[in-house]
Scaffold this motif. Structure first.
Motif, PDB file in Angstrom:
ATOM      1  N   HIS A 119       0.857  -1.267   0.074  1.00  0.00           N
ATOM      2  CA  HIS A 119       0.259   0.164   0.089  1.00  0.00           C
ATOM      3  C   HIS A 119       0.806   1.164   0.055  1.00  0.00           C
ATOM      4  CE1 HIS A 119      -3.303   2.776   0.758  1.00  0.00           C
ATOM      5  NE2 HIS A 119      -4.015   1.847   1.294  1.00  0.00           N
ATOM      6  N   LYS A 122       0.085   4.019   2.036  1.00  0.00           N
ATOM      7  CA  LYS A 122       0.098   3.995   3.754  1.00  0.00           C
ATOM      8  C   LYS A 122       1.762   3.901   4.028  1.00  0.00           C
ATOM      9  CE  LYS A 122      -2.331   1.181   5.666  1.00  0.00           C
ATOM     10  NZ  LYS A 122      -3.045  -0.049   6.049  1.00  0.00           N
ATOM     11  N   ASN A 148      -8.187  -6.359   3.063  1.00  0.00           N
ATOM     12  CA  ASN A 148      -8.864  -4.797   3.196  1.00  0.00           C
ATOM     13  C   ASN A 148      -9.507  -4.683   1.732  1.00  0.00           C
ATOM     14  OD1 ASN A 148      -6.477  -4.195   1.881  1.00  0.00           O
ATOM     15  ND2 ASN A 148      -5.299  -3.716   3.526  1.00  0.00           N
ATOM     16  N   LYS A 184     -11.560  -6.614   6.232  1.00  0.00           N
ATOM     17  CA  LYS A 184     -11.538  -6.074   7.555  1.00  0.00           C
ATOM     18  C   LYS A 184     -11.762  -4.678   7.480  1.00  0.00           C
ATOM     19  CE  LYS A 184      -7.543  -7.493   6.806  1.00  0.00           C
ATOM     20  NZ  LYS A 184      -6.001  -7.742   6.695  1.00  0.00           N
ATOM     21  N   HIS A 185     -12.035  -3.898   6.411  1.00  0.00           N
ATOM     22  CA  HIS A 185     -12.186  -2.653   6.456  1.00  0.00           C
ATOM     23  C   HIS A 185     -12.801  -2.445   5.079  1.00  0.00           C
ATOM     24  CE1 HIS A 185     -10.267   1.657   6.263  1.00  0.00           C
ATOM     25  NE2 HIS A 185     -11.484   1.698   6.628  1.00  0.00           N
ATOM     26  N   PHE A 196     -16.402   2.787  11.077  1.00  0.00           N
ATOM     27  CA  PHE A 196     -15.474   1.899  10.356  1.00  0.00           C
ATOM     28  C   PHE A 196     -16.225   0.389  10.257  1.00  0.00           C
ATOM     29  CE2 PHE A 196     -12.326  -1.477  10.752  1.00  0.00           C
ATOM     30  CZ  PHE A 196     -11.044  -0.931  10.184  1.00  0.00           C
ATOM     31  N   ARG A 211     -18.190  -0.122  13.622  1.00  0.00           N
ATOM     32  CA  ARG A 211     -17.634   0.408  14.919  1.00  0.00           C
ATOM     33  C   ARG A 211     -17.504   1.686  14.722  1.00  0.00           C
ATOM     34  NH1 ARG A 211     -12.776  -3.064  13.730  1.00  0.00           N
ATOM     35  NH2 ARG A 211     -11.116  -1.678  13.919  1.00  0.00           N
ATOM     36  N   PRO A 212     -17.077   2.525  15.877  1.00  0.00           N
ATOM     37  CA  PRO A 212     -16.750   3.775  15.502  1.00  0.00           C
ATOM     38  C   PRO A 212     -15.504   4.060  15.020  1.00  0.00           C
ATOM     39  CG  PRO A 212     -17.475   3.455  17.793  1.00  0.00           C
ATOM     40  CD  PRO A 212     -17.275   2.063  17.243  1.00  0.00           C
ATOM     41  N   LEU A 213     -15.295   5.055  13.945  1.00  0.00           N
ATOM     42  CA  LEU A 213     -13.857   5.157  13.775  1.00  0.00           C
ATOM     43  C   LEU A 213     -13.141   6.054  14.574  1.00  0.00           C
ATOM     44  CD1 LEU A 213     -12.022   5.121  10.862  1.00  0.00           C
ATOM     45  CD2 LEU A 213     -13.393   7.333  10.268  1.00  0.00           C
ATOM     46  N   LEU A 214     -12.113   5.585  14.948  1.00  0.00           N
ATOM     47  CA  LEU A 214     -11.453   6.724  16.127  1.00  0.00           C
ATOM     48  C   LEU A 214     -10.089   7.486  15.123  1.00  0.00           C
ATOM     49  CD1 LEU A 214     -10.449   3.793  18.538  1.00  0.00           C
ATOM     50  CD2 LEU A 214     -12.567   5.450  18.787  1.00  0.00           C
ATOM     51  N   PHE A 216      -6.837   9.303  14.893  1.00  0.00           N
ATOM     52  CA  PHE A 216      -5.422   9.195  15.321  1.00  0.00           C
ATOM     53  C   PHE A 216      -4.386  10.140  14.461  1.00  0.00           C
ATOM     54  CE2 PHE A 216      -6.915   4.775  16.066  1.00  0.00           C
ATOM     55  CZ  PHE A 216      -6.622   4.548  17.245  1.00  0.00           C
ATOM     56  N   GLN A 219      -2.216   6.924  11.573  1.00  0.00           N
ATOM     57  CA  GLN A 219      -2.794   5.363  11.707  1.00  0.00           C
ATOM     58  C   GLN A 219      -2.148   4.247  12.333  1.00  0.00           C
ATOM     59  OE1 GLN A 219      -6.181   4.307  10.882  1.00  0.00           O
ATOM     60  NE2 GLN A 219      -6.645   6.584  11.040  1.00  0.00           N
ATOM     61  N   PRO A 220      -2.470   3.659  13.232  1.00  0.00           N
ATOM     62  CA  PRO A 220      -1.670   2.445  13.707  1.00  0.00           C
ATOM     63  C   PRO A 220      -1.550   1.383  12.732  1.00  0.00           C
ATOM     64  CG  PRO A 220      -3.829   2.620  14.802  1.00  0.00           C
ATOM     65  CD  PRO A 220      -3.617   3.990  13.863  1.00  0.00           C
ATOM     66  N   VAL A 223      -3.100  -3.426  12.670  1.00  0.00           N
ATOM     67  CA  VAL A 223      -4.583  -3.718  12.903  1.00  0.00           C
ATOM     68  C   VAL A 223      -5.176  -5.000  12.012  1.00  0.00           C
ATOM     69  CG1 VAL A 223      -6.767  -2.789  12.963  1.00  0.00           C
ATOM     70  CG2 VAL A 223      -4.726  -1.438  13.466  1.00  0.00           C
ATOM     71  N   GLY A 224      -4.807  -4.939  10.935  1.00  0.00           N
ATOM     72  CA  GLY A 224      -5.152  -6.208   9.762  1.00  0.00           C
ATOM     73  C   GLY A 224      -4.897  -7.239  10.661  1.00  0.00           C
ATOM     74  N   LEU A 256      -7.704  -0.389  20.095  1.00  0.00           N
ATOM     75  CA  LEU A 256      -7.520   0.933  19.419  1.00  0.00           C
ATOM     76  C   LEU A 256      -7.855   1.916  20.614  1.00  0.00           C
ATOM     77  CD1 LEU A 256      -8.879   0.029  15.965  1.00  0.00           C
ATOM     78  CD2 LEU A 256      -6.495   0.644  16.504  1.00  0.00           C
TER      79      LEU A 256
END
Ligand SMILES: Nc1ncnc2c1ncn2[C@@H]1O[C@H](COP(=O)(O)OP(=O)(O)O)[C@@H](O)[C@H]1O
Ligand SMILES: Cc1ncc(COP(=O)(O)O)c(C=O)c1O
Ligand SMILES: [Mg+2]
Length: 290
Positions: A119, A122, A148, A184-185, A196, A211-214, A216, A219-220, A223-224, A256
């Motif tokens: 990616h 990223k 993803n 996953k996303h 998310f 789920r809520p998008l937090l 950052f 981006q950590p 996670v995947g 997260l």
């Protein structure tokens, strides 16, 4: 007493921080699985720092290590293989040979492939030949595939246009071999900015979860890897696909939240360990009538 499942986890190791096995092994152990980590690379840190040291495992080491486990009579105890970040296509082919060998002694063993592709935006750097291997060869052997959005698009050769389209694309992967596809996303035009979203597709149906998008600052990473590892661990522990999906979303969200609270770039797995095991939150997977 119920037997503890055994899982061979073949992905990257980083000395500092969390990605690949360094993101997934401890959480999988924490939820109750015996993990056999086999590290495809040993890097100083994950590639999104832009620089790293270390090396890729020689591909012939994979059959050599599987051989060693067979020699001590333990290969038949392997209940699942997980593969993630690969250092070369040759490693990927060695993994497929290993999977065949394990399935010959344990036909119930599952193979989950997290098709980690590069990616560039990223900063996730993966050799191009690895993507080709995943697209052409791994998909046909995997029992479970955890792409993803970018990886799902690559498998289908086009960008997803809507949620319905994502479902259709994930379903098309079922036709190529896997029994379950966990996206996953999700990232499709028109999705809600504050959520998310994830998707699970099996022969029985399709389930969507949000789920809520937090927020950052950066981006950590990992996670995947955490997501695919926990999902497989919970399936091995006896969860249905849907229960494992819901559990995974909640446990990853807890990690997260802790990471965000610490304003950390690396996942706060140690601090979140009790909540990985016992998430306080629950996200319900909604069955799609598509
Ligand atoms: N609830 C969340 N809020 C914000 N970002 C998240 C959340 N969950 C995951 N992420 C981020 O979303 C991204 C998912 O990355 P993606 O490329 O789709 O999958 P992968 O982790 O396999 O690379 C990662 O950058 C991860 O840090
Ligand atoms: C060494 C290594 N392993 C694994 C990953 C995959 O991480 P993620 O779980 O975010 O896809 C990365 C991403 O950059 C990486 O550099
Ligand atoms: Mg990934």
């Amino acid at each position: 007493m119920k037997r503890t499942p055994h899982l061979l986890a073949i992905q990257s190791h980083v000395v500092f921080g969390h990605a690949g096995n360094s993101a997934a092994v401890f959480p999988m152990q924490r939820v109750g699985v015996n993990v056999w980590p086999l590290n495809t690379v040993q890097f100083s840190n994950h590639t999104q720092y832009g620089q790293w040291t270390g090396e890729v495992l020689a591909p012939e080491q994979i059959p050599a290590l599987v051989d060693g486990i067979a020699t001590i009579g333990e290969l038949g105890n392997c209940d699942a293989v997980l593969s993630g970040y690969l250092g070369s296509a040759a490693q990927g082919r060695a993994i497929l040979t290993g999977v065949a060998r394990i399935k010959a002694v344990n036909p119930n063993a599952l193979y989950l492939c997290d098709p980690v592709m590069g990616h560039p935006e990223k900063g996730c750097i993966v050799p191009a030949e690895v993507s080709d291997f995943l697209l052409d060869e791994a998909v046909a052997v995997a029992d479970v595939l955890c792409p993803n959005q970018l990886e799902l698009d690559s498998f289908c050769g086009r960008r997803a246009e809507s949620l319905e389209d994502c479902v259709a694309m994930a379903r098309s992967l079922l036709a190529r071999g896997p029994k379950a596809v966990l996206v996953k996303h999700l990232a499709y035009p028109g999705r809600k900015a504050e959520d998310f979203e994830m998707l699970l597709v099996t022969a029985e149906g399709s389930w969507h979860l949000q789920r809520p998008l937090l927020a950052f600052a950066r981006q950590p990473v990992g996670v995947g890897d955490l997501t695919s590892g926990l999902f497989l661990a919970r399936v091995l522990l006896g969860d249905s696909w849907v229960a494992a999906f819901e559990f995974t979303a909640a446990a990853v969200h807890e990690v997260l939240l802790e990471t965000q609270a610490c304003t950390s770039y690396e996942l706060e797995l140690v601090r979140a360990q009790d909540r990985i095991m016992h998430p306080r939150v629950r996200f319900e997977a909604r069955r799609l009538a598509l």
